[in-house]
Design a protein around this motif. Structure first.
Motif, PDB file in Angstrom:
ATOM      1  N   HIS A 304      14.279 -14.289  12.314  1.00  9.99           N
ATOM      2  CA  HIS A 304      13.599 -15.534  12.362  1.00  9.99           C
ATOM      3  C   HIS A 304      13.276 -16.468  11.357  1.00  9.99           C
ATOM      4  N   GLY A 305      12.126 -16.370  10.693  1.00  7.31           N
ATOM      5  CA  GLY A 305      11.701 -16.604   9.689  1.00  7.31           C
ATOM      6  C   GLY A 305      12.381 -17.892   8.917  1.00  7.31           C
ATOM      7  N   PRO A 306      12.658 -16.846   7.852  1.00  9.05           N
ATOM      8  CA  PRO A 306      13.718 -17.079   6.672  1.00  9.05           C
ATOM      9  C   PRO A 306      14.967 -18.709   7.262  1.00  9.05           C
ATOM     10  N   ALA A 307      15.315 -17.943   9.003  1.00  5.05           N
ATOM     11  CA  ALA A 307      16.402 -18.592   8.837  1.00  5.05           C
ATOM     12  C   ALA A 307      15.972 -20.168   9.622  1.00  5.05           C
ATOM     13  N   PHE A 308      14.851 -20.276  10.492  1.00  4.41           N
ATOM     14  CA  PHE A 308      14.412 -21.566  10.950  1.00  4.41           C
ATOM     15  C   PHE A 308      13.821 -22.255   9.232  1.00  4.41           C
ATOM     16  N   TYR A 309      13.034 -21.740   8.757  1.00  8.16           N
ATOM     17  CA  TYR A 309      12.880 -22.825   6.770  1.00  8.16           C
ATOM     18  C   TYR A 309      14.274 -22.907   6.150  1.00  8.16           C
ATOM     19  N   GLY A 310      14.988 -22.257   7.042  1.00 15.13           N
ATOM     20  CA  GLY A 310      16.328 -22.522   5.459  1.00 15.13           C
ATOM     21  C   GLY A 310      16.516 -21.621   4.891  1.00 15.13           C
ATOM     22  N   LEU A 311      15.751 -20.140   4.452  1.00 11.43           N
ATOM     23  CA  LEU A 311      16.139 -19.650   3.454  1.00 11.43           C
ATOM     24  C   LEU A 311      16.872 -18.488   3.252  1.00 11.43           C
ATOM     25  N   PRO A 312      16.834 -18.048   2.339  1.00 12.50           N
ATOM     26  CA  PRO A 312      17.680 -16.516   2.578  1.00 12.50           C
ATOM     27  C   PRO A 312      16.970 -15.581   2.931  1.00 12.50           C
ATOM     28  N   ARG A 313      17.208 -14.393   3.656  1.00  9.83           N
ATOM     29  CA  ARG A 313      16.048 -13.143   4.019  1.00  9.83           C
ATOM     30  C   ARG A 313      16.179 -12.915   2.326  1.00  9.83           C
ATOM     31  N   ASN A 314      15.295 -11.949   2.657  1.00 11.48           N
ATOM     32  CA  ASN A 314      14.633 -11.315   1.110  1.00 11.48           C
ATOM     33  C   ASN A 314      15.698  -9.726   1.414  1.00 11.48           C
ATOM     34  N   THR A 315      16.005  -9.256  -0.127  1.00 14.73           N
ATOM     35  CA  THR A 315      16.844  -8.000  -0.563  1.00 14.73           C
ATOM     36  C   THR A 315      16.248  -6.903  -0.592  1.00 14.73           C
ATOM     37  N   GLY A 316      15.336  -7.071  -0.719  1.00 20.09           N
ATOM     38  CA  GLY A 316      14.276  -5.481   0.076  1.00 20.09           C
ATOM     39  C   GLY A 316      14.598  -4.706   1.250  1.00 20.09           C
ATOM     40  N   THR A 317      13.010  -4.113   1.231  1.00 20.14           N
ATOM     41  CA  THR A 317      13.435  -3.225   1.903  1.00 20.14           C
ATOM     42  C   THR A 317      11.557  -2.752   2.351  1.00 20.14           C
ATOM     43  N   VAL A 318      11.199  -2.813   3.262  1.00 24.35           N
ATOM     44  CA  VAL A 318       9.535  -1.647   2.807  1.00 24.35           C
ATOM     45  C   VAL A 318       9.369  -0.575   4.723  1.00 24.35           C
ATOM     46  N   THR A 319       9.093  -0.152   3.923  1.00 20.16           N
ATOM     47  CA  THR A 319       8.998   1.511   5.328  1.00 20.16           C
ATOM     48  C   THR A 319       8.418   1.655   5.704  1.00 20.16           C
ATOM     49  N   LEU A 320       8.159   1.971   7.177  1.00 17.96           N
ATOM     50  CA  LEU A 320       6.311   2.428   7.633  1.00 17.96           C
ATOM     51  C   LEU A 320       6.845   3.933   8.032  1.00 17.96           C
ATOM     52  N   LYS A 321       5.704   4.654   8.323  1.00 20.62           N
ATOM     53  CA  LYS A 321       6.143   6.057   8.700  1.00 20.62           C
ATOM     54  C   LYS A 321       5.173   6.268   9.754  1.00 20.62           C
ATOM     55  N   ARG A 322       5.340   6.630  10.782  1.00 25.71           N
ATOM     56  CA  ARG A 322       4.619   7.531  12.171  1.00 25.71           C
ATOM     57  C   ARG A 322       3.567   8.758  11.318  1.00 25.71           C
ATOM     58  N   GLU A 323       2.508   7.871  10.613  1.00 25.97           N
ATOM     59  CA  GLU A 323       1.186   9.029   9.940  1.00 25.97           C
ATOM     60  C   GLU A 323      -0.168   8.243   9.834  1.00 25.97           C
ATOM     61  N   PRO A 324      -0.803   9.089  10.913  1.00 22.22           N
ATOM     62  CA  PRO A 324      -2.284   8.778  11.005  1.00 22.22           C
ATOM     63  C   PRO A 324      -3.168   8.325   9.768  1.00 22.22           C
ATOM     64  N   TRP A 325      -3.624   7.570   9.567  1.00 25.09           N
ATOM     65  CA  TRP A 325      -4.879   7.225   8.691  1.00 25.09           C
ATOM     66  C   TRP A 325      -5.818   5.854   8.981  1.00 25.09           C
ATOM     67  N   THR A 326      -6.637   6.136   8.232  1.00 26.33           N
ATOM     68  CA  THR A 326      -7.742   5.598   8.953  1.00 26.33           C
ATOM     69  C   THR A 326      -8.033   4.259   8.204  1.00 26.33           C
ATOM     70  N   LEU A 327      -8.303   3.651   8.359  1.00 22.96           N
ATOM     71  CA  LEU A 327      -8.361   2.244   7.803  1.00 22.96           C
ATOM     72  C   LEU A 327      -9.490   1.502   7.118  1.00 22.96           C
ATOM     73  N   PRO A 328      -9.875   1.843   5.794  1.00 23.51           N
ATOM     74  CA  PRO A 328     -11.319   1.612   5.372  1.00 23.51           C
ATOM     75  C   PRO A 328     -12.273   0.596   6.193  1.00 23.51           C
ATOM     76  N   GLU A 329     -13.072   1.432   6.483  1.00 24.89           N
ATOM     77  CA  GLU A 329     -14.172   0.137   7.069  1.00 24.89           C
ATOM     78  C   GLU A 329     -14.780  -1.731   6.401  1.00 24.89           C
ATOM     79  N   SER A 330     -14.645  -1.229   4.795  1.00 24.46           N
ATOM     80  CA  SER A 330     -15.351  -2.162   4.557  1.00 24.46           C
ATOM     81  C   SER A 330     -14.866  -2.170   2.880  1.00 24.46           C
ATOM     82  N   MET A 331     -14.189  -3.601   2.627  1.00 26.78           N
ATOM     83  CA  MET A 331     -13.222  -3.740   0.780  1.00 26.78           C
ATOM     84  C   MET A 331     -14.374  -3.913   0.661  1.00 26.78           C
ATOM     85  N   PRO A 332     -14.251  -3.954  -1.229  1.00 25.49           N
ATOM     86  CA  PRO A 332     -14.713  -5.012  -1.859  1.00 25.49           C
ATOM     87  C   PRO A 332     -13.928  -6.966  -1.815  1.00 25.49           C
TER      88      PRO A 332
END
Length: 356
Positions: A304-332
């Protein structure tokens, strides 16, 4: 809403973040890699101090962002920042042609005093009309922080009042200007965008989809849930969920990830903003899953975003996996400081596992 069968993996068109803060200097170097590893592009907000008001300033900022990308061969090395200018009462119309020729895609309207580093913002939209005419002519988008700043207006009502006082006259006077109503938080805004013309769209954050204003006060004052526009009542959160579940192309992903050092978020007068970049896609997946709409996430995040901005979609992909994990409480963060992401220290159900 009915909950459909949940897959174990989600492969999405590589998405874009249509509303992002990455700050500058050491802070920029700290936070940019989190976004770059997930998103192909991002609309970068211009509310630095001093603000990014000219084409030259935007191009210089872009070079600093490119220099902060992950090294060649690493995920996110090809990340592309999409630059914006900070609209003021005095932005000259002739700056718009220079911006267009330089590849600037939009100008950001901050009502003066509305949020972080917005003191140079617009005091009266009518003062910008000649510049808006130039934007409409050149095809640059207007991105709006949709809140009035009149102290007589309750903070929870400022988005709805903005629709009446600013959006409706703006759409009447500039019908061909593309406008993005950013980080909408209310039923009023969701209904307005859904019924507006084809030149009006909205970004929706993960935190406004996942939380109502109770989150700020559970077990004490929780500053990491404080953002502007502030979280609203549950009825408004439900309206946002209904908007994304509809599959309408008027709504798309914009994290509004806003990094502040932990010491600033936990101060007596804290900074406004939720830092969601380290787990943005995982949080959106949680929100879509909660309403049985995971099948709508791909279009929301990458189409939806690329279409509204008049830009092409990205050609790559991102994969999410159902896998519980703990987000760090703090980061540098920046100069030996630390930053705390939203949901830091908690377990998330989805995890990014691949970018192709």
């Amino acid at each position: 809403m009915p909950v459909s069968a949940v897959p174990d993996t989600l492969t999405l068109t590589r998405p874009d973040d249509w509303h992002l803060h990455v700050r500058d200097g050491a802070a920029l170097a700290s936070v940019l890699p989190y976004t770059a590893r997930q998103f192909g592009r991002a609309i970068v907000m211009p509310n630095l101090r001093p603000p990014v008001k000219t084409t030259g300033q935007a191009l210089a900022y872009r070079e600093r962002i490119l220099a902060a990308r992950p090294e060649a061969g690493q995920p996110g090395a090809d990340f592309e920042p999409l630059m914006t200018l900070y609209l003021t009462d005095l932005t000259p119309p002739e700056e718009i042609r220079r911006a267009k020729e330089a590849g600037i895609v939009a100008l950001k309207l901050y009502p003066a005093g509305a949020t972080t580093n917005s003191d140079a913002g617009v005091t009266d939209i009518r003062k910008t009309y000649t510049t808006l005419e130039a934007m409409q002519r050149e095809g640059l988008l207007l991105l709006v922080h949709g809140e009035v700043t009149d102290p007589a207006i309750d903070v929870f009502d400022r988005e709805a009042v903005f629709i009446d006082q600013v959006m409706q006259p703006l759409r009447r006077d500039f019908p061909e200007l593309k406008v993005v109503f950013e980080h909408i938080t209310t039923r009023d805004a969701a209904q307005y965008v859904a019924s507006a013309g084809a030149h009006t769209a909205a970004t929706v954050t993960a935190h406004h989809l996942l939380y109502n204003r109770n989150a700020i006060f559970q077990g004490g004052l929780r500053p990491h849930y404080y953002c502007l526009p502030v979280l609203k009542r549950e009825v408004h959160r439900q309206a946002l969920l209904e908007a994304i579940a509809s599959g309408s192309d008027r709504f798309f992903l914009g994290t509004d990830s806003a990094p502040h050092a932990a010491v600033m978020k936990e101060a007596s007068v804290c900074g406004a903003g939720c830092f969601t970049a380290p787990s943005a896609l995982e949080l959106y997946a949680e929100a879509f899953e909660s309403i049985g709409a995971l099948d709508k996430l791909d279009a929301f995040a990458g189409h939806h975003g690329p279409a509204f901005y008049g830009l092409p979609r990205n050609t790559g992909t991102v994969t999410l996996k159902r896998e519980p994990w703990t987000l760090p409480e703090s980061m540098p963060f920046a100069d030996e400081a630390s930053i705390k992401p939203l949901r830091g220290g908690e377990t998330l159900a989805w995890r990014q596992c691949n970018v192709v």
